[in-house]
Design an enzyme around this catalytic site. Structure first.
Site, PDB file in Angstrom:
ATOM      1  N   ASP A   1      -2.921 -10.631  -2.358  1.00 10.27           N
ATOM      2  CA  ASP A   1      -3.502 -10.110  -1.126  1.00 10.27           C
ATOM      3  C   ASP A   1      -4.976  -9.779  -1.360  1.00 10.27           C
ATOM      4  O   ASP A   1      -5.378  -9.444  -2.481  1.00 10.27           O
ATOM      5  CB  ASP A   1      -2.747  -8.841  -0.714  1.00 10.27           C
ATOM      6  CG  ASP A   1      -3.047  -8.386   0.699  1.00 10.27           C
ATOM      7  OD1 ASP A   1      -2.241  -8.683   1.596  1.00 10.27           O
ATOM      8  OD2 ASP A   1      -4.078  -7.709   0.891  1.00 10.27           O
TER       9      ASP A   1
ATOM     10  N   ASP B   1      -4.720 -12.761   3.589  1.00  6.08           N
ATOM     11  CA  ASP B   1      -5.925 -12.284   4.262  1.00  6.08           C
ATOM     12  C   ASP B   1      -7.195 -12.536   3.466  1.00  6.08           C
ATOM     13  O   ASP B   1      -8.281 -12.153   3.889  1.00  6.08           O
ATOM     14  CB  ASP B   1      -5.811 -10.794   4.607  1.00  6.08           C
ATOM     15  CG  ASP B   1      -5.113  -9.976   3.541  1.00  6.08           C
ATOM     16  OD1 ASP B   1      -4.800 -10.521   2.468  1.00  6.08           O
ATOM     17  OD2 ASP B   1      -4.852  -8.782   3.792  1.00  6.08           O
TER      18      ASP B   1
ATOM     19  N   HIS C   1       0.815  -1.220   0.000  1.00  6.47           N
ATOM     20  CA  HIS C   1       0.000   0.000   0.000  1.00  6.47           C
ATOM     21  C   HIS C   1       0.852   1.276   0.000  1.00  6.47           C
ATOM     22  O   HIS C   1       0.320   2.375  -0.210  1.00  6.47           O
ATOM     23  CB  HIS C   1      -0.937   0.030   1.208  1.00  6.47           C
ATOM     24  CG  HIS C   1      -1.994  -1.030   1.179  1.00  6.47           C
ATOM     25  ND1 HIS C   1      -2.817  -1.226   0.104  1.00  6.47           N
ATOM     26  CD2 HIS C   1      -2.361  -1.950   2.121  1.00  6.47           C
ATOM     27  CE1 HIS C   1      -3.648  -2.230   0.372  1.00  6.47           C
ATOM     28  NE2 HIS C   1      -3.381  -2.693   1.573  1.00  6.47           N
TER      29      HIS C   1
ATOM     30  N   HIS D   1      -6.494  -7.225  -0.477  1.00 12.48           N
ATOM     31  CA  HIS D   1      -6.592  -5.796  -0.755  1.00 12.48           C
ATOM     32  C   HIS D   1      -5.753  -5.441  -1.982  1.00 12.48           C
ATOM     33  O   HIS D   1      -4.649  -5.954  -2.149  1.00 12.48           O
ATOM     34  CB  HIS D   1      -6.098  -4.977   0.446  1.00 12.48           C
ATOM     35  CG  HIS D   1      -6.795  -5.293   1.721  1.00 12.48           C
ATOM     36  ND1 HIS D   1      -6.273  -6.184   2.645  1.00 12.48           N
ATOM     37  CD2 HIS D   1      -7.979  -4.871   2.216  1.00 12.48           C
ATOM     38  CE1 HIS D   1      -7.105  -6.272   3.675  1.00 12.48           C
ATOM     39  NE2 HIS D   1      -8.145  -5.490   3.436  1.00 12.48           N
TER      40      HIS D   1
END
Length: 308
Positions: free
Chosen positions: A163, A244, A126, A165
């Protein structure tokens, strides 16, 4: 030849407070599972070095690097965003995490390790060129990739991000860099609320609805990632390995399980065997339900190092 296992005790000294999901125990959970499963017998251990300013500046602006280091608190916690905090050890940990990707690059490209797994934190995908967010400070994989391109002279590098995200920071750094193909699958409608429209040259981003499960995930890999990777013919592959999306992890809701992570790793390894002598570097990103994280990481590493 043994695969590389890169970590450092400094990465566990970064702590964002009691109850924060991105906790130091993530690393020990993975390490212990790899040890119990006997997978560390197939890996050579290395201490992650500190990334240098020159290495960081290939992925981040120098003004950002200086500002982040200057913001480190002498004691207590300092907020970077509502979910991301620094303690006195954060910068050292972040430098180690980025340095791990650099060392992995050097080892794999020198033929000293066929593959590498970086069990490090804080995560990185990120972090944009000039901002920390989403538990991330330096974009570890991006620092490693730019090291491969700019220091080692590679011309084509693939980044695979599974991931839950979207890796908005990686997309920010590599958008417009035709030496990099970024392929990601993530859950729609969750943090960082990006990625669905981020397709085009060098970007294959696939947003999946919540509760998609393994079948939809595998279909996206087969239908979207693999043709792009075959056409790109990477000389080296990096993985932003976030776990995740597991059905036990409440940070997302894709409903994946360990066998899905093993399967996608096998697809990546097949591409790498075909195009770049099996050279793959994996860096830990998300995964916050400790048991599921450990099991999933072990399933991933087992395939990565050829112990499956």
């Amino acid at each position: 030849m043994l695969s590389a296992y890169i970590t450092h005790p400094d990465c566990s000294r970064h702590d964002m407070g009691a109850g924060h999901p991105e906790c130091p125990e993530r690393l020990s959970a993975i390490h212990d599972r790899l040890l119990i499963a006997g997978l560390l017998d197939y890996m050579a251990p290395y201490d992650a070095p500190l990334a240098t300013r020159t290495q960081l500046a290939r992925a981040h602006t120098m003004s950002y690097v200086r500002a982040l280091i200057a913001e480190a608190p002498a004691e207590g916690l300092r907020f970077v965003d509502p979910d991301t905090l620094m303690n006195p050890h954060t910068v050292q940990a972040a430098l180690r995490a980025a340095g791990a990707a650099v060392l992995a690059t050097d080892l794999v490209l020198a033929g000293k390790a066929p593959t590498a797994f970086c069990n490090v934190r804080p995560p990185g995908h990120h972090a944009t060129r000039d901002a920390a967010m989403g538990f991330c400070f330096f974009n570890n994989v991006a620092v490693g990739i730019r090291h491969a391109l700019d220091a080692h002279g590679l011309e084509r590098v693939a980044l695979i991000d599974f991931d839950v995200h979207h890796g908005n920071g990686s997309a920010d750094i590599f958008r417009g860099d035709d030496r990099v193909l970024m392929c990601s699958i993530f859950e729609k409608g969750i943090y960082p609320f990006s990625g669905e429209d981020d397709n085009g040259p060098g970007m294959v981003n696939v947003g999946l609805p919540a509760r998609s499960g393994g079948d939809a995930f595998r279909a996206a890999v087969t239908g979207r990632w693999l043709p792009a990777l075959e056409a790109f013919a990477p000389q080296l592959v990096y993985i932003s390995a976030g776990f995740d999306g597991h059905r036990e992890d409440d940070m997302g809701n894709l409903g994946l399980v360990e066998r899905d992570y093993a399967w996608v790793t096998r697809q990546i390894m097949d591409v790498a065997q075909h195009h770049c002598h099996g050279r793959v570097i994996s860096c830990l990103e998300g995964g916050y339900a400790l048991s599921a994280l450990a099991r999933s990481a072990a399933a991933h590493v087992k395939v990565l190092i050829g112990a499956d």
